[in-house]
Write an enzyme that holds these catalytic residues in place. Structure first.
Site, PDB file in Angstrom:
ATOM      1  N   VAL A 248       0.848  -1.190   0.000  1.00  0.00           N
ATOM      2  CA  VAL A 248       0.000   0.000   0.000  1.00  0.00           C
ATOM      3  C   VAL A 248       0.882   1.237   0.000  1.00  0.00           C
ATOM      4  O   VAL A 248       1.568   1.529   0.984  1.00  0.00           O
ATOM      5  CB  VAL A 248      -0.941   0.015   1.220  1.00  0.00           C
ATOM      6  CG1 VAL A 248      -1.877   1.216   1.155  1.00  0.00           C
ATOM      7  CG2 VAL A 248      -1.739  -1.276   1.294  1.00  0.00           C
TER       8      VAL A 248
ATOM      9  N   ASP B 110       8.284  -0.049   2.873  1.00  0.00           N
ATOM     10  CA  ASP B 110       8.526  -0.228   1.443  1.00  0.00           C
ATOM     11  C   ASP B 110      10.015  -0.393   1.159  1.00  0.00           C
ATOM     12  O   ASP B 110      10.409  -1.187   0.292  1.00  0.00           O
ATOM     13  CB  ASP B 110       7.953   0.947   0.647  1.00  0.00           C
ATOM     14  CG  ASP B 110       8.474   2.300   1.125  1.00  0.00           C
ATOM     15  OD1 ASP B 110       8.923   2.411   2.288  1.00  0.00           O
ATOM     16  OD2 ASP B 110       8.413   3.267   0.342  1.00  0.00           O
TER      17      ASP B 110
END
EC number: 2.7.1.33
Length: 235
Positions: free
Chosen positions: A7, A90
């Site tokens: 996400v 990430d």
């Protein structure tokens, strides 16, 4: 089947893995669509790296086991970072993805998304950090927002070296600037670590893959591969 979900700030990317191999990927802009897609697949495990609140995914917990990448997650790599609690999930996923695809190697990876980030993971699978700077759209928007007369420009794959108009000059400054920034990092790392792999990922990687002088690997699914590796390491 495992499903991993990355996400980001603007988009949500999901990947399905079976037998350790990536079967398919999909990209969404709405969380509702992601929830529907995952529920339809009925995976054994779901693993999520998210900039959003974990409660946004509570609906998935009724159909499968849901795991989140956070500071308590065991990792198949080591982290050499002064503030590990601030390290973005990430960047962790990308580092693990690089080490999974190229184990025992020096890997320099660039993620061209909302931000331009780079990270370095060494031959001993130690992530040593990297850099964060504005991404393509952020640079264009900043020029338009913080000045009175500069227009908002959209990226093109072939920016001029010498801008002959205001829009062309912005295009040159932003895209050539990012290219030279990446090439500068590559050269600096090559001078210190040899041999070294260079990897590109992120939504804007396609703007630069043919313009960089050095051989590179463009791996759109780098973060998903890393997330699946972390999931398998923990279940």
């Amino acid at each position: 089947m495992n499903i991993v979900i990355d996400v980001g700030n603007n988009y949500i990317k999901i990947g399905a893995f079976s037998g350790g191999k990536l079967q398919w990927t999909k990209t969404y802009s709405r969380l509702h669509d992601v929830l529907q897609a995952v529920q339809a697949e009925k995976p054994v495990h779901v693993f999520i790296s998210s900039v959003r609140n974990q409660t946004d995914f509570s609906a998935l917990e009724t159909v499968t086991q849901v795991h989140f990448l956070n500071k308590h997650t065991r990792l198949p790599i080591d982290i050499d970072y002064e503030t590990p609690h601030t390290l973005g999930t990430d960047r962790i996923a990308a580092a693990v993805g690089a080490a999974t695809l190229f184990p025992g190697c020096n890997n320099l990876f660039f993620d061209l998304g909302t931000c331009l980030t780079h990270g370095f993971i060494n031959t001993k699978a130690v992530f040593e950090g990297g850099s964060i700077s504005p991404g393509v759209e952020m640079r264009f928007k900043a020029l338009a927002h913080f000045t009175e007369k500069l227009p908002l420009v959209k990226a093109e794959k072939e920016p001029p070296l010498t801008g002959k108009s205001t829009s062309g000059s912005i295009m040159s400054g932003v895209l050539n600037g990012i290219q030279f920034e990446i090439e500068g990092f590559i050269e600096a790392y090559q001078n210190k670590y040899t041999p070294i792999n260079v990897l590109l990922t992120g939504g804007n990687a396609s703007l630069f893959e043919k313009r960089l002088k050095e051989p590179i690997f463009v791996i759109a699914e780098l973060n998903l591969i890393g997330l699946n590796r972390i999931l398998n390491y923990n279940v």
